[in-house]
Design a protein around this motif. Structure first.
Motif, PDB file in Angstrom:
ATOM      1  N   GLU A 282       0.823  -1.207   0.000  1.00 19.39           N
ATOM      2  CA  GLU A 282       0.000   0.000   0.000  1.00 19.39           C
ATOM      3  C   GLU A 282       0.855   1.254   0.000  1.00 19.39           C
ATOM      4  O   GLU A 282       0.517   2.263  -0.653  1.00 19.39           O
ATOM      5  CB  GLU A 282      -0.927   0.006   1.225  1.00 19.39           C
ATOM      6  CG  GLU A 282      -2.028  -1.024   1.160  1.00 19.39           C
ATOM      7  CD  GLU A 282      -2.980  -0.750  -0.002  1.00 19.39           C
ATOM      8  OE1 GLU A 282      -3.255   0.460  -0.329  1.00 19.39           O
ATOM      9  OE2 GLU A 282      -3.445  -1.720  -0.629  1.00 19.39           O
TER      10      GLU A 282
ATOM     11  N   LYS B 262       2.013   1.986  -3.493  1.00 26.98           N
ATOM     12  CA  LYS B 262       0.945   2.565  -4.308  1.00 26.98           C
ATOM     13  C   LYS B 262       0.703   4.036  -3.968  1.00 26.98           C
ATOM     14  O   LYS B 262       0.565   4.893  -4.844  1.00 26.98           O
ATOM     15  CB  LYS B 262      -0.356   1.780  -4.120  1.00 26.98           C
ATOM     16  CG  LYS B 262      -0.306   0.363  -4.653  1.00 26.98           C
ATOM     17  CD  LYS B 262      -1.617  -0.358  -4.389  1.00 26.98           C
ATOM     18  CE  LYS B 262      -1.592  -1.795  -4.910  1.00 26.98           C
ATOM     19  NZ  LYS B 262      -2.869  -2.487  -4.628  1.00 26.98           N
TER      20      LYS B 262
ATOM     21  N   GLU C  20       3.501   6.297  -5.203  1.00 23.49           N
ATOM     22  CA  GLU C  20       3.393   6.534  -6.640  1.00 23.49           C
ATOM     23  C   GLU C  20       2.306   7.578  -6.955  1.00 23.49           C
ATOM     24  O   GLU C  20       2.481   8.451  -7.826  1.00 23.49           O
ATOM     25  CB  GLU C  20       3.091   5.224  -7.366  1.00 23.49           C
ATOM     26  CG  GLU C  20       4.271   4.267  -7.392  1.00 23.49           C
ATOM     27  CD  GLU C  20       3.926   2.958  -8.069  1.00 23.49           C
ATOM     28  OE1 GLU C  20       2.729   2.781  -8.430  1.00 23.49           O
ATOM     29  OE2 GLU C  20       4.819   2.114  -8.246  1.00 23.49           O
ATOM     30  N   LYS C  21       1.159   7.479  -6.231  1.00 24.54           N
ATOM     31  CA  LYS C  21       0.105   8.478  -6.412  1.00 24.54           C
ATOM     32  C   LYS C  21       0.576   9.871  -6.000  1.00 24.54           C
ATOM     33  O   LYS C  21       0.259  10.887  -6.657  1.00 24.54           O
ATOM     34  CB  LYS C  21      -1.132   8.095  -5.600  1.00 24.54           C
ATOM     35  CG  LYS C  21      -1.894   6.909  -6.154  1.00 24.54           C
ATOM     36  CD  LYS C  21      -3.142   6.646  -5.327  1.00 24.54           C
ATOM     37  CE  LYS C  21      -3.967   5.485  -5.915  1.00 24.54           C
ATOM     38  NZ  LYS C  21      -5.196   5.251  -5.121  1.00 24.54           N
TER      39      LYS C  21
END
Length: 606
Positions: free
Chosen positions: A591, A594, A597-598
């Motif tokens: 998580e 992710k 990266e966002k």
């Protein structure tokens, strides 16, 4: 006086201070000064040095009242000095003020307009070869004040003429508002001629247009009986006129029967009266039927006379001659459409009244019978047709006494009447309004008819706004329409009239009082079109930048909010793993990767 009193008090205080301080020299000086003031004080009836009409009117006289004989100049104090001052709102002070106009005060004001009214030629006027045409105009300032010193003239063809106001050019008296000039009419002017008038006064120029026709026609007035008898002598008396003037020319008279010339005679009309006379003897051997009389002639200037009339030769011999007495007409001139009353008496050769005679009047191509209202007296009336020729027209009266179907006595006399100009009646349907704005469109709709209600057709109709001529078109008999857009030069109370000129040269006109003030919305838009376009473009650019800036700001706020949300989720993820142990390491790392990266994507790849 107040200033002098304060100065005196101040000097008095200074004097007593000098006494107290024992400044004896200054005390002496002040004593001398006060002595001088005592002798030079205002009010001692002596206008001394330092005094004038403004500082001491008691000694030097008042600075007021009219200056000399000039009612627009007066005396007044300016900065303590008596000077000559021009009165306000006084005609003659050299300034055209709001309460003054040229008509009321020509000494100060310049006219707003110079208006030319063409008096001669008027509508329908014509000239003949060799005539010295007297051109006349009236020149007014602001439509009512006479202008006596204008520089005026006109262009006719390729030639310029000057108009004079000297009483030597048919222009009434010297130095009035009537200007005149003479034009020699030549064969080169045959047909319609256009004239452009200009008049300049005090830097203001007025213009007008007019036209006249040149037609080289001489008028032959001659009464020919409708019938004669075999053996009669046809005595003919007439006259020739060049317009209203007698014309002395050589005439050639010919009588034709069935195309063959049976009589020819050359003679001259009298130079002083234009009168002529000749006779034709109807032989007993002449053939019965219709004959044609033709008279032609040309004067020294090339103007032509032409007359033609038919008469019938009948097989009759009259035993007696009648005489006809036409009662004098109450007037000699009549308008078109007007009734002409005739009363006559018929007598035999012995002077006795003749009853029950057949009497007729022949005029304008119509033949009308008389009514016998008492023994030997007859009356009739005939109408002047609207197509009648303007000026002198002849009519003939005949009377015959019959025995059954046989004419035993007859007589013919000739009379002359003058046909006046007949003005068409103009009725304005539109415009009804009398107030307009610059840029407004005024629609014209007028009706034109004669006094007998017959409609005017084949006419030239136009509206005049100041000196601008607006043509009106005929949409049906007697009805004319057109339109005009008021311009800036029409502001105020423009001269406004509508005229209709019929095919006979008669002119009907009507004037209307209108005012033009302010500007219409359409005129404002048209006048400021470029400014409005530029303003619209600037406004569009400003709105574009405002929109772009707002959009950029909204995107920046949205970006910051997205980054803040991602960071909050990262903190929550860390708390769930490090503090609360709610997820496994593998879940945390997955998580976290992710969300990072966002976050990186939200920051734009920083």
């Amino acid at each position: 006086m107040l200033l002098g009193t304060k100065l005196f008090v101040f000097l008095e205080l200074v004097f007593f201070w000098c006494v107290k301080m024992k400044f004896r020299f200054f005390v002496f000086l002040f004593a001398l000064f006060f002595a001088g003031l005592a002798f030079a004080a205002c009010g001692n009836n002596v206008c001394e040095a330092g005094e004038n009409q403004c500082s001491c009117p008691a000694d030097c006289g008042k600075c007021s009242g009219q200056y000399g004989n000039d009612s627009c100049k007066e005396l007044g104090c300016v900065n303590g000095v008596c000077k000559i001052i021009l009165k306000a709102n006084c005609c003659g002070n050299g300034t055209c003020e709001s309460s003054e106009t040229y008509a009321a005060c020509p000494a100060d004001c310049t006219p707003k307009s110079i208006d030319i009214s063409v008096l001669v030629p008027s509508a329908g006027d014509y000239f003949i070869f060799g005539e010295k045409a007297n051109i006349l105009v009236e020149i007014l300032a602001d439509k009512k004040a006479k202008v006596i010193g204008a520089i005026a003239g006109f262009r006719l063809g390729s030639k310029d003429y000057e108009l004079y106001n000297d009483s030597k050019h048919g222009d009434n008296s010297s130095f009035d508002a009537i200007y005149g000039a003479f034009v020699d009419i030549s064969p080169a002017m045959l047909g319609s001629n256009q004239m452009e008038f200009t008049a300049t006064f005090r830097g203001v120029t007025g213009k007008a247009k007019a036209s006249f026709l040149v037609k080289p026609d001489l008028n032959v007035v001659l009464a020919v009986p409708t019938s004669v008898s075999l053996g009669d002598i046809l005595n003919l008396n007439g006259f020739v006129k060049a317009k209203a003037r007698p014309a002395g020319i050589m005439l050639d008279a010919n009588i034709f029967f069935q195309g063959k010339n049976v009589f020819s005679k050359v003679f001259a009309s009298d130079a002083n009266t234009g009168a002529f006379a000749f006779s034709y003897s109807v032989s007993l051997l002449d053939k019965l039927g219709e004959y044609s009389l033709v008279i032609t002639g040309v004067d020294a200037n090339g103007n032509k006379a032409f007359f033609q009339k038919a008469f019938e030769v009948k097989e009759r011999v009259f035993a007696e001659k009648l005489s006809i007495k036409i009662e004098p007409l109450q007037k000699q001139s009549f308008g078109r459409g007007e009734e002409v009353p005739l009363v006559l008496s018929v007598f035999d050769e012995s002077g006795n009244s003749v009853e029950k005679a057949e009497a007729f009047v022949e005029a304008f191509g119509e033949k009308t019978q008389f009514f016998e209202f008492e023994p030997g007296k007859y009356s009739v009336s005939f109408s002047i047709p609207f197509a009648a020729k303007e000026g002198e027209n002849s009519f003939s009266v005949s009377a015959a006494k019959k025995d059954g179907s046989v004419v035993v006595a007859e007589a013919v006399v000739v009379g002359v009447i003058i046909v006046e100009k007949t003005m068409p009646i103009i009725e304005v349907v539109e415009p009804k309004a009398d107030s307009f704005k610059i840029g407004d469109t005024v629609n014209f709709d007028v009706l034109a008819y004669y006094s007998d209600k017959s409609k005017v057709i084949d006419a030239r109709a136009f509206a005049l706004v100041n000196t601008k001529e607006i043509p009106l078109r005929q949409i049906e008999p007697g009805r004319f329409v057109g339109s005009y857009v008021f311009a800036e030069e029409d502001e105020g109370n423009p001269f406004f009239s509508i005229k209709v000129v019929d095919s006979y040269g008669n002119v009907g006109s009507v004037e209307k009082n209108v005012s033009v003030a302010g500007e219409s919305f359409s005129h404002i838009l048209a006048k400021n079109a470029l400014f409005l376009i530029v303003a619209f473009i600037i406004a569009a650019i400003i709105l574009f930048f405002i929109f772009a800036h707002g959009l950029g700001r909204a995107l920046a706020v949205s970006k910051e909010k997205n980054i803040s949300n991602i960071k909050a989720k990262i903190k929550e993820l860390q708390a769930n793993y490090f503090q609360k142990s709610l997820i496994t390491r593998a879940q945390y790392e997955s998580e976290a990767q992710k969300l990072n990266e966002k976050l990186k994507k939200a920051k734009g790849g920083e």
